[in-house]
Design a protein around this motif. Structure first.
Motif, PDB file in Angstrom:
ATOM      1  N   ASP A  75      38.685  52.534  44.526  1.00  0.00           N
ATOM      2  CA  ASP A  75      39.715  51.712  45.181  1.00  0.00           C
ATOM      3  C   ASP A  75      39.079  50.767  46.201  1.00  0.00           C
ATOM      4  O   ASP A  75      39.479  49.602  46.325  1.00  0.00           O
ATOM      5  CB  ASP A  75      40.752  52.602  45.865  1.00  0.00           C
ATOM      6  N   PHE A  76      38.098  51.289  46.924  1.00  0.00           N
ATOM      7  CA  PHE A  76      37.400  50.460  47.921  1.00  0.00           C
ATOM      8  C   PHE A  76      36.694  49.290  47.248  1.00  0.00           C
ATOM      9  O   PHE A  76      36.773  48.141  47.712  1.00  0.00           O
ATOM     10  CB  PHE A  76      36.402  51.330  48.685  1.00  0.00           C
ATOM     11  N   PHE A  77      35.993  49.572  46.138  1.00  0.00           N
ATOM     12  CA  PHE A  77      35.281  48.503  45.436  1.00  0.00           C
ATOM     13  C   PHE A  77      36.251  47.519  44.786  1.00  0.00           C
ATOM     14  O   PHE A  77      35.972  46.318  44.707  1.00  0.00           O
ATOM     15  CB  PHE A  77      34.339  49.098  44.396  1.00  0.00           C
ATOM     16  N   ASP A  78      37.402  48.002  44.317  1.00  0.00           N
ATOM     17  CA  ASP A  78      38.418  47.105  43.762  1.00  0.00           C
ATOM     18  C   ASP A  78      38.883  46.093  44.808  1.00  0.00           C
ATOM     19  O   ASP A  78      39.015  44.893  44.532  1.00  0.00           O
ATOM     20  CB  ASP A  78      39.606  47.915  43.241  1.00  0.00           C
ATOM     21  N   LYS A  79      39.155  46.590  46.018  1.00  0.00           N
ATOM     22  CA  LYS A  79      39.597  45.699  47.098  1.00  0.00           C
ATOM     23  C   LYS A  79      38.501  44.700  47.462  1.00  0.00           C
ATOM     24  O   LYS A  79      38.769  43.517  47.718  1.00  0.00           O
ATOM     25  CB  LYS A  79      39.989  46.520  48.321  1.00  0.00           C
ATOM     26  N   MET A  80      37.256  45.167  47.468  1.00  0.00           N
ATOM     27  CA  MET A  80      36.137  44.281  47.775  1.00  0.00           C
ATOM     28  C   MET A  80      36.026  43.159  46.746  1.00  0.00           C
ATOM     29  O   MET A  80      35.837  41.981  47.093  1.00  0.00           O
ATOM     30  CB  MET A  80      34.837  45.094  47.817  1.00  0.00           C
TER      31      MET A  80
ATOM     32  N   LEU B 207      36.951  37.504  45.060  1.00  0.00           N
ATOM     33  CA  LEU B 207      37.494  36.555  44.096  1.00  0.00           C
ATOM     34  C   LEU B 207      38.511  35.628  44.746  1.00  0.00           C
ATOM     35  O   LEU B 207      38.618  34.448  44.401  1.00  0.00           O
ATOM     36  CB  LEU B 207      38.152  37.310  42.934  1.00  0.00           C
ATOM     37  N   ALA B 208      39.286  36.156  45.695  1.00  0.00           N
ATOM     38  CA  ALA B 208      40.293  35.339  46.375  1.00  0.00           C
ATOM     39  C   ALA B 208      39.663  34.365  47.351  1.00  0.00           C
ATOM     40  O   ALA B 208      40.171  33.257  47.559  1.00  0.00           O
ATOM     41  CB  ALA B 208      41.279  36.244  47.121  1.00  0.00           C
ATOM     42  N   ALA B 209      38.563  34.736  47.953  1.00  0.00           N
ATOM     43  CA  ALA B 209      37.934  33.904  48.977  1.00  0.00           C
ATOM     44  C   ALA B 209      37.112  32.770  48.385  1.00  0.00           C
ATOM     45  O   ALA B 209      37.149  31.641  48.860  1.00  0.00           O
ATOM     46  CB  ALA B 209      37.046  34.765  49.875  1.00  0.00           C
ATOM     47  N   THR B 210      36.358  33.081  47.335  1.00  0.00           N
ATOM     48  CA  THR B 210      35.469  32.079  46.749  1.00  0.00           C
ATOM     49  C   THR B 210      35.068  32.521  45.357  1.00  0.00           C
ATOM     50  O   THR B 210      35.123  33.698  45.019  1.00  0.00           O
ATOM     51  CB  THR B 210      34.201  31.889  47.603  1.00  0.00           C
ATOM     52  N   THR B 211      34.642  31.583  44.565  1.00  0.00           N
ATOM     53  CA  THR B 211      34.158  31.909  43.233  1.00  0.00           C
ATOM     54  C   THR B 211      32.708  32.369  43.263  1.00  0.00           C
ATOM     55  O   THR B 211      32.184  32.833  42.266  1.00  0.00           O
ATOM     56  CB  THR B 211      34.267  30.689  42.298  1.00  0.00           C
ATOM     57  N   GLY B 212      32.054  32.221  44.414  1.00  0.00           N
ATOM     58  CA  GLY B 212      30.668  32.684  44.518  1.00  0.00           C
ATOM     59  C   GLY B 212      29.682  31.543  44.551  1.00  0.00           C
ATOM     60  O   GLY B 212      28.718  31.569  45.288  1.00  0.00           O
ATOM     61  N   GLU B 213      29.936  30.462  43.776  1.00  0.00           N
ATOM     62  CA  GLU B 213      28.975  29.366  43.726  1.00  0.00           C
ATOM     63  C   GLU B 213      28.892  28.631  45.053  1.00  0.00           C
ATOM     64  O   GLU B 213      27.870  28.043  45.381  1.00  0.00           O
ATOM     65  CB  GLU B 213      29.349  28.384  42.613  1.00  0.00           C
TER      66      GLU B 213
END
Length: 283
Positions: A29-34, A39-45
């Motif tokens: 559950d912790f990793f799901d929230k992370m 994903l909500a904050a940024t796409t990573g690039e």
């Protein structure tokens, strides 16, 4: 019990399966929230300093990628448990042994101050100039390996070792705790003596080439986190020694420090270490 009587495994007599399932679900559950937050904050690039989660999420979005969220969570779970518990345990053992030998703590601190001083924090490039600190870590891993039986191995073929037949598919546990305390290999094996690694001609290291010291394993199954784990523990230990004056609480004498072991996921101190830290004024 089910390790020895496998037909009892579904019954879960000791309740271990139920407890581990609950802990496992909490971590998932912790990793799901992370993952959702990332994903909500940024796409990573667009992130300046990408971390391992960014890279895994990028790979999962590639065409024909077989990297699923479940795989990412499993990878994070392994990294979280193997990387955090072992590092903190090793650091605690090193500090406990140094507190038991105040003169060694003083020598380690003098070495760090001579090389680095007070003006700046210790950097990774400084570690190679701190032979005593490196020897302290080696001796800590020899005397208190974080995973005393390593990870289980399996014999792929029937093998004979020193006259003993190891049948195919046998589960093999390597007792590195006993290897590190072998009187035929180590002088005064129960004593914490980092000096043994600083003697002329001593080239023993823990990277899998010297079988008297293999806290990370050896060969293809050696711990993949060895380089990062060693660097982090060395930096943390050096920073603690540089930044604080350490002593035992309530007038406790060094020889009274309890170094009894307790086996959990890793080899821990039976009684959590308590120490007083006095910040050092920067010059």
């Amino acid at each position: 019990i089910s390790d020895y009587f496998t037909f009892l495994a579904p019954i879960d007599l000791q309740g271990r399966g139920r407890r581990f399932t609950a802990y496992f679900n909490k971590l998932c559950d912790f990793f799901d929230k992370m993952i959702e937050n990332r994903l909500a904050a940024t796409t990573g690039e667009g992130r300046t300093n990408q971390d391992i989660l960014d890279v895994l999420l990028q790979l999962s979005r590639e065409d024909n990628s077989k990297l699923t969220r479940r795989t990412i969570k499993s990878f994070l779970l392994d990294s979280f448990i193997a990387g955090s518990e072992t590092s903190s345990t090793t650091l605690e053992w090193a500090m406990a042994e140094l507190l038991r030998r105040p003169e060694l703590m003083k020598r380690a601190r003098e070495e760090i101050i001579t090389v680095v001083g007070f003006e700046r924090e210790i950097e990774e490039s400084d570690i190679s100039k701190l032979p005593l600190l490196q020897a302290i870590l080696k001796e800590t891993l020899r005397l208190h390996p974080p995973v005393p039986l390593l990870l289980p191995h399996k014999a792929e073929v029937s093998t004979e070792i020193n006259g003993y037949l190891v049948p195919k598919n046998t589960q093999v546990l390597v007792n590195v705790w006993a290897i590190g305390r072998d009187e035929q290999v180590w002088e005064k094996p129960d004593c914490f003596m980092p000096e043994r690694f600083m003697e002329a001609g001593s080239s023993i290291d823990f990277r899998g080439q010297h079988f008297e010291l293999i806290p990370f394993g050896s060969g293809r199954r050696i711990c993949p986190g060895l380089p990062l784990g060693v660097r982090m523990v060395q930096l943390m230990l050096a920073s603690l020694i540089q930044s604080f004056e350490w002593s035992l609480p309530d007038g406790m004498k060094p020889q009274d420090l309890n170094l009894n072991e307790q086996f959990g996921i890793t080899l821990n101190l039976a009684s959590p270490l308590k120490a007083l830290a006095i910040p050092v004024r920067k010059m």
